[in-house]
Scaffold this active site. Sequence first.
Site, PDB file in Angstrom:
ATOM      1  N   LYS A 106     -11.133   6.282  -3.608  1.00  0.00           N
ATOM      2  CA  LYS A 106     -11.552   7.547  -2.999  1.00  0.00           C
ATOM      3  C   LYS A 106     -13.004   7.937  -3.292  1.00  0.00           C
ATOM      4  O   LYS A 106     -13.674   8.521  -2.429  1.00  0.00           O
ATOM      5  CB  LYS A 106     -10.600   8.684  -3.417  1.00  0.00           C
ATOM      6  CG  LYS A 106      -9.133   8.428  -3.082  1.00  0.00           C
ATOM      7  CD  LYS A 106      -8.916   7.878  -1.677  1.00  0.00           C
ATOM      8  CE  LYS A 106      -7.454   7.604  -1.389  1.00  0.00           C
ATOM      9  NZ  LYS A 106      -7.242   6.745  -0.218  1.00  0.00           N
ATOM     10  N   ASP A 158       0.854  -1.179   0.000  1.00  0.00           N
ATOM     11  CA  ASP A 158       0.000   0.000   0.000  1.00  0.00           C
ATOM     12  C   ASP A 158       0.899   1.241   0.000  1.00  0.00           C
ATOM     13  O   ASP A 158       2.114   1.151   0.194  1.00  0.00           O
ATOM     14  CB  ASP A 158      -0.877  -0.051   1.255  1.00  0.00           C
ATOM     15  CG  ASP A 158      -1.788   1.158   1.386  1.00  0.00           C
ATOM     16  OD1 ASP A 158      -2.459   1.505   0.404  1.00  0.00           O
ATOM     17  OD2 ASP A 158      -1.814   1.754   2.482  1.00  0.00           O
TER      18      ASP A 158
END
Length: 279
Positions: free
Chosen positions: A61, A20
């Site tokens: 997002k 990540d």
Amino acid sequence: MSDFVYQRSYRGKVKALILDWSGTTADAYVVAPAVVFVDVFKAQGVEISMSEARGPMGLRKDLHIKSLTEVPEIRERWKARHGKYPDQGDVDRMFADFVPKQLDCLRKYTNLLPGVATVIQRLQAQGIKIGSTTGFVRSMVNILEEEAAKQGYRPDSSVAGDEVKHGARPGPFMVYKNLDNLGIHPIQSVVKIDDTVSGVGEALNAGCWGVGVARYSNYMDMDTPDQDKQFPKEEIERRLEKTREILRKAGAHYVIDSLADIEPVIADINARLARGEKP
């Protein structure tokens, strides 16, 4: 017909790490997206806290924004301000606002976490491939990669949240696209490392090893990258243990404080693979 079924078992070593970005390799405490989520809602006349903004972290997002609009307390604040509950049109409008705001401030939050560049360079020198997944879109990942390269971190592959058809974590498809890019198989030879529940879920759904990293995680609930300096060691340890427990409960095979601590984990996974174990 035989009473026994024989199965093939991978006995090799770890071939790839899929990392990540925020909270794992860079951006201590995942401040970059959190501050922008707060700002995007504020522009709509709705106040949300940094802690609330962090809730769905790890999602792509646009889906993160949608998830925030589904939080009961935020929905009620929205209705009090707008006379109705938020809908998909509101989500789309806020995401359109989010993108330029995030691009504008992202470079301020690209510092690599301690020890990351050194350990990754060492692993790459051993032939281990490094991929990355993220909830950021490609225009944002380009900035992250550019700034990370200046600090000595260059993944061999990166996949953004908008580069696979089903990009939402905890879905596994960003992991799979990395493996396609890298030419890596089998899945048992892969380790996914993340600071969020959805990132651990990504590993489990992909079928690879999942490692949670806690020290700079989203769940440490810091408002700035250096806010930890304001707290006594006891408070840091309390938050750290809470974060470790969140990641353990998510199903991580291992939970470590930092990516800098990954080498003993790789050694242990290699020993388990040699015994025929699977994730």
